[in-house]
Design a protein around this motif. Structure first.
Motif, mmCIF file in Angstrom:
data_model
loop_
_atom_site.group_PDB
_atom_site.id
_atom_site.type_symbol
_atom_site.label_atom_id
_atom_site.label_comp_id
_atom_site.label_asym_id
_atom_site.label_seq_id
_atom_site.Cartn_x
_atom_site.Cartn_y
_atom_site.Cartn_z
ATOM 1 N N CYS C 93 -76.786 -92.358 -14.132
ATOM 2 C CA CYS C 93 -76.914 -91.087 -14.839
ATOM 3 C C CYS C 93 -77.539 -91.336 -16.203
ATOM 4 C CB CYS C 93 -75.528 -90.450 -14.989
ATOM 5 S SG CYS C 93 -75.573 -88.886 -15.877
ATOM 6 N N GLU C 94 -78.674 -90.675 -16.454
ATOM 7 C CA GLU C 94 -79.255 -90.757 -17.791
ATOM 8 C C GLU C 94 -78.205 -90.358 -18.830
ATOM 9 O OE1 GLU C 94 -81.772 -91.548 -19.883
ATOM 10 O OE2 GLU C 94 -82.109 -92.823 -18.137
ATOM 11 N N LYS C 95 -78.282 -90.906 -19.996
ATOM 12 C CA LYS C 95 -77.347 -90.494 -21.046
ATOM 13 C C LYS C 95 -77.664 -89.058 -21.406
ATOM 14 C CE LYS C 95 -80.573 -90.387 -24.255
ATOM 15 N NZ LYS C 95 -80.941 -89.203 -25.017
ATOM 16 N N PRO C 96 -76.682 -88.244 -21.793
ATOM 17 C CA PRO C 96 -75.263 -88.586 -21.857
ATOM 18 C C PRO C 96 -74.610 -88.379 -20.490
ATOM 19 C CG PRO C 96 -75.556 -86.331 -22.594
ATOM 20 C CD PRO C 96 -76.940 -86.856 -22.254
ATOM 21 N N VAL C 121 -74.254 -95.459 -16.702
ATOM 22 C CA VAL C 121 -74.931 -94.546 -17.625
ATOM 23 C C VAL C 121 -76.171 -95.238 -18.195
ATOM 24 C CG1 VAL C 121 -74.672 -93.102 -19.675
ATOM 25 C CG2 VAL C 121 -72.704 -93.489 -18.154
ATOM 26 N N GLY C 122 -77.235 -94.476 -18.303
ATOM 27 C CA GLY C 122 -78.547 -95.053 -18.623
ATOM 28 C C GLY C 122 -78.770 -95.372 -20.087
ATOM 29 N N PHE C 123 -77.943 -96.264 -20.600
ATOM 30 C CA PHE C 123 -78.211 -96.746 -21.958
ATOM 31 C C PHE C 123 -79.119 -97.972 -21.845
ATOM 32 C CE2 PHE C 123 -74.117 -94.515 -22.889
ATOM 33 C CZ PHE C 123 -74.646 -93.599 -23.778
ATOM 34 N N MET C 124 -80.404 -97.705 -21.914
ATOM 35 C CA MET C 124 -81.385 -98.743 -21.562
ATOM 36 C C MET C 124 -81.449 -99.864 -22.574
ATOM 37 S SD MET C 124 -82.696 -96.382 -23.536
ATOM 38 C CE MET C 124 -83.840 -96.177 -24.887
ATOM 39 N N ARG C 125 -80.950 -99.619 -23.793
ATOM 40 C CA ARG C 125 -81.073 -100.675 -24.807
ATOM 41 C C ARG C 125 -80.328 -101.949 -24.418
ATOM 42 N NH1 ARG C 125 -80.860 -97.608 -30.617
ATOM 43 N NH2 ARG C 125 -82.454 -96.059 -30.119
ATOM 44 N N ILE C 173 -76.505 -91.357 -30.065
ATOM 45 C CA ILE C 173 -75.671 -91.826 -28.955
ATOM 46 C C ILE C 173 -76.129 -93.206 -28.465
ATOM 47 C CG2 ILE C 173 -76.945 -90.768 -27.038
ATOM 48 C CD1 ILE C 173 -74.111 -89.883 -25.963
ATOM 49 N N HIS C 174 -77.408 -93.506 -28.623
ATOM 50 C CA HIS C 174 -77.884 -94.844 -28.258
ATOM 51 C C HIS C 174 -77.272 -95.904 -29.174
ATOM 52 C CE1 HIS C 174 -80.749 -94.110 -25.075
ATOM 53 N NE2 HIS C 174 -81.270 -93.091 -25.742
ATOM 54 N N GLU C 175 -77.208 -95.597 -30.459
ATOM 55 C CA GLU C 175 -76.598 -96.547 -31.385
ATOM 56 C C GLU C 175 -75.088 -96.638 -31.143
ATOM 57 O OE1 GLU C 175 -79.273 -94.772 -32.433
ATOM 58 O OE2 GLU C 175 -80.484 -96.546 -32.902
ATOM 59 N N ALA C 277 -87.303 -102.332 -20.974
ATOM 60 C CA ALA C 277 -85.861 -102.120 -20.848
ATOM 61 C C ALA C 277 -85.549 -101.141 -19.722
ATOM 62 C CB ALA C 277 -85.286 -101.609 -22.174
ATOM 63 N N TYR C 278 -86.322 -100.064 -19.633
ATOM 64 C CA TYR C 278 -86.094 -99.101 -18.552
ATOM 65 C C TYR C 278 -86.290 -99.759 -17.195
ATOM 66 C CZ TYR C 278 -85.758 -94.935 -21.518
ATOM 67 O OH TYR C 278 -85.340 -93.991 -22.421
ATOM 68 N N LEU C 279 -87.315 -100.586 -17.113
ATOM 69 C CA LEU C 279 -87.589 -101.241 -15.836
ATOM 70 C C LEU C 279 -86.452 -102.197 -15.465
ATOM 71 C CD1 LEU C 279 -89.385 -101.818 -13.457
ATOM 72 C CD2 LEU C 279 -90.710 -103.398 -14.878
HETATM 73 MG MG LIG Z 1 -81.688 -93.792 -21.892
#
Ligand SMILES: [Mg+2]
Ligand SMILES: [Mg+2]
Ligand SMILES: [Mg+2]
Ligand SMILES: [Mg+2]
Lengths: 336, 336, 336, 336
Positions: C93-96, C121-125, C173-175, C277-279
């Motif tokens: 699931c992409e964030k959020p 959850v898609g936190f790509m970092r 939210i990424h941080e 990162a996404y990949l």
């Molecule tokens: Mg993301």
């Protein structure tokens, strides 16, 4: 024409100033000096051919002293500056101008009553090429309207006896002055945020601390002060404007690449990092005094007062845990 | 004790030296000076309270002059240094020591006959913090045995009248000295490689040029010299050792980020880039002369001779297109 | 064995995910998809040979869909994830994870009841090489105990309709996730500091904002979020430990030097900056699902819940101006 | 439509290509492969579901193979490429195209006779984002007319059996191709300069070497190749134009600051450094073959021939110590 300078306090920074005045600054000599440690004073004086006085006041009153440098402990500063003003002698006072807002105000009032600016506070960062480049970029509009400023102030360690309050009054005060100067704005509130202390911090110090400063115009400055960072002396600053940012580089001389790493040295301490700034500060002051303007470009008694007031608000916030407003008196026209 | 310095030549670099000696260097004053342009000499002298002589020789012979700085045109250097040696006066001679190998040899022979080193050649890079850091890393074994050295020497532009030969004798000569000093080795051969000239090079100059220098020990140094690079002054150097490399950083003060770019300024010219090195060079020389050792740490007449010999080999190679051996005389024990 | 993935939402990020799954990720294909814009869905599906469904639920229930990617608007996420859990299908699931704490809790409860972790959850970092290097340095003790973390999150601009709250729920939210992950600690309080808005911020947004996050262990994280910085996409992070620091580098490819400046390009946007990162995120997820572990290394429903709770505290703080505590439920053992 | 690729040679680079084709490259699968080590071939084939052939030729002739990747030892390349041309199958041949000029010419002639370009040589740097940025800056005029190019090519070490000639034919050949491509010019002469060998070089190798390449247009390229540099893999490149320069950055992820040093990691080897380039190379080739153009943007048989010719001139120069002209045949119109 050589400016005869009297120096009060010949500890670390005082003896550095004596050496610079004697050997690197043009147009000045050290005529007289004083230190509470008479032996230390004598040794320093011998190296530069200066007279030693047995009291600080004698340096100021010495008829052969044209201008005074104050590098004694901070709590003696205000009274000594007052004496300089009374004697109508230009004075370069190491930061802080005063350790209480009240005594800083007395200096302001005395100078206003005197009718002429004689005091310069030793915020040497205004003389660092990096900070000056930041100032130029802010002033010429390169980054647009300044909105935020991020600061880091780290020392490898501090001497025994250094306290959590001193992180604010002795270290963060440099960022306070830099922020006021770079942003061209007064600081109106301060908040000290509690951070888990480093296990390597001595004396039960709260170290690091995170300080937030708000300006009258609404810009916000955050300052990390960390005085047991172990690895070296690291001062950084970034001003974030509406369409760009400008930041300091840490001065480096080169890179060594070996064993899988590219390495650059971090300055050991503030003496290494800011040596050119201290020299420029003294030279500008001497030149300014010699030309009768009191030393253009540096920080005035007003700047010293404002920095002390903000530092005291930080101390109050550290103690209370709350955002603390900074109440400045109206700026006298002398400092317009 | 103040060293009374006489300065011969008050053009760009000479007047800079006068200013530094008068205002920034400790323990020295400019007592006398000479320039072929008497008006220029007078103006410079007025600023520092020096005597003006009508001939260069008079500066050297002036009984009140303790030591001499030579900053006149290069082809006058050797004779003036010879006169200083004859007068037994320490001399800091701007590079080159001489414009021919023969005249450089005469200086060597005179100094050897005199029996004492009096001459120092103004290779200021030996006083640059970056170069010194490279020297430390090479000498302390951080990078292992040095095998290669890559150098870049770029100016935005050069004055009209600058020639292809001068790229070698006036610009690359700095790399020649730096390589000899950093590698601790003599250069035994030079090859100048023809490169397509920049369409922006003036006067039909061959610019850029690529120079290869070989040391007695087999290390190889390549030097790009490019005196119309347009964008600024850029001096780089990397020493490649058997297990690591060490390189100069270009001094920067900060970064400006805007419009999709992070930008750092490149120094405009050598004055900006090497100002601290020039100052350190003069101070070290004054301190050295005052302490009777002739100015430790700098380059000797032998260094000046060797640099001239290598530069002349470069000039010969530029003309012939061939690798050209450098034949040095045996090093006199005075320079051991 | 190829994993048949269903994708819900084929806007910017959804269509990027479809393209990656179809062309760059190993072991996966896009079997089915849905978008509220049927035409858009059809166009995307045609490119990869996927089936188009007329409802999101049909993608989840599609018997040929092994696992689901959710990239629809944030307020649809929680219900869709619940449907995936009900269908026992792994979901990225992409964030959020959810736009309210309550709905995030429902997901947690459903997954706990289900007894198996299905949600990522898609936190790509967490998949960026720079962030991973920071993680390694923190975890291996290179910098000592982490005390502070400084973050910068800047976009050149954001689309019309982006609000001050969205700076917190969509950007910061990424941080929030990065801080929890890097520091290995929960965030217990948030404070949003009012900063003078940029005159270039559109829609009356408060931009930039400065956010302070406090962890259970006492570390403090400061985040500058600035979504109209004009100059590019700039994400930075420094973790300050008791004896060192570690920071991200902005990826660069080279430097252009001209006209007195050395220039490095800043990434244009997050797609450029975080493409690898996404990949990696998708590949790790596909590999994890295929091996039956649900996609190790990424963020769980618990991470998604905690991030939502902290983001909501930030929103409350922005509104109230006060420090706001984050009250998390006890962490279920499923997420131990 | 999936491209069925046959791979010849499944050693280090071959098995990497197999893995990439199978898992990261879109639109391709590995249908068949061969290696002289049948066991190794079998193991690699098992992982990707490919057929194993007992001879290289069988891979090329396999009716189910659409296109061929050659990653066997260099001296087998030319004959295998010839077989691909004879079979009218697109081929991506790892560098070098051939180990002698004569055999490279045979490939050219065969392809010209065939009338269609089928061959692409695996110079992966053309696919590196850094090199591509340099190419853009050169081509769009950002640095002006290119005059010089400085290259560094360092490996921590090379396997036993690597020779001085191989430094030129296997390592410098990458710079040869990069220079031809970036400068858009043929190389007409090569000179290898003797450098004192590193005491850490094994097998009596001449290492480092300094190579000079001259282009038809008069630009000069210098290449340091150093294959026992100990510290890591380091590839650099700077193109110096008439009014600016452009250089590669070494990709880094972050910096660790501790113990007085700011450290950035150097890539360990070429696999780490150029992984994205290898992937892009394969993807572009697969896309190009699929679209019928043979794989645009990469290097042709002409490029492979020219690189071999220049590398052979380097080998001759290493042996003779003299500048060696490169005599290329006229470029067939097929490669215009
Ligand atoms: Mg993301
Ligand atoms: Mg100070
Ligand atoms: Mg010089
Ligand atoms: Mg290759």
């Amino acid at each position: 024409m050589v400016l005869n300078v009297g120096v009060i306090g010949t500890g670390n920074i005082g003896s550095d100033h004596v050496r610079r005045l004697a050997t690197q600054v043009s147009g000045a000599r050290v005529a007289a000096l004083f230190d509470v440690d008479g032996e230390r004073a004598g040794a320093v004086a011998d190296r530069v051919g200066a007279r030693v006085h047995s009291q600080a006041a004698d340096v100021i009153e010495d008829i052969q002293v044209d201008a005074v440098v104050i590098a004694s402990p901070g709590d003696t500063h205000a009274d000594l500056v007052l004496a300089c003003v009374a004697a109508d002698k230009p004075v370069l006072c190491e930061k802080p101008l005063a350790t209480t807002v009240e005594s800083a105000l007395k200096v302001l009032e005395a100078e206003v009553a005197h009718g002429r600016r004689l005091t310069r506070v030793g915020f040497m960062r205004r003389h660092d090429p990096g900070y000056r480049a930041v100032k130029v970029a802010v002033d010429d509009g390169s980054v647009g309207e300044p909105l935020l400023m991020h600061c880091v102030h780290r020392n490898a360690s501090v001497p025994a006896g250094f306290t959590s309050d001193m992180s604010l009054t002795d270290s963060v005060i440099h960022e306070i002055d830099a922020a006021r100067w770079l942003l061209g704005d007064e600081i109106v509130a301060a908040t000290v945020v509690a951070v888990r202390p480093s296990p390597l911090a001595t004396n039960g110090m709260r170290d690091p601390q995170l300080v937030l400063l708000e300006t009258a115009g609404g810009a916000v400055v955050d300052v990390e002060v960390f005085l047991h960072c172990q690895y070296g002396y690291d001062v950084r600053c970034e001003v974030v404007g509406a369409n760009g940012t400008v930041s300091l580089d840490t001065p480096t001389t080169g890179a060594l690449t070996r064993s899988g790493r590219r390495e650059q040295a971090v300055p050991e301490d503030w003496r290494v990092r800011f040596a050119p700034a201290y020299l420029d500060e003294l030279q500008q002051w001497v030149d300014g005094v010699a030309s009768g303007n009191g030393g253009g470009g540096g920080s005035s008694a007003w700047d010293g007062y404002a920095a002390t007031a903000v530092a005291q608000a930080c101390v109050a916030s550290l103690s209370s845990g709350a955002r603390t407003a900074v109440g400045l008196v109206d700026r006298p026209t002398l400092y317009a």
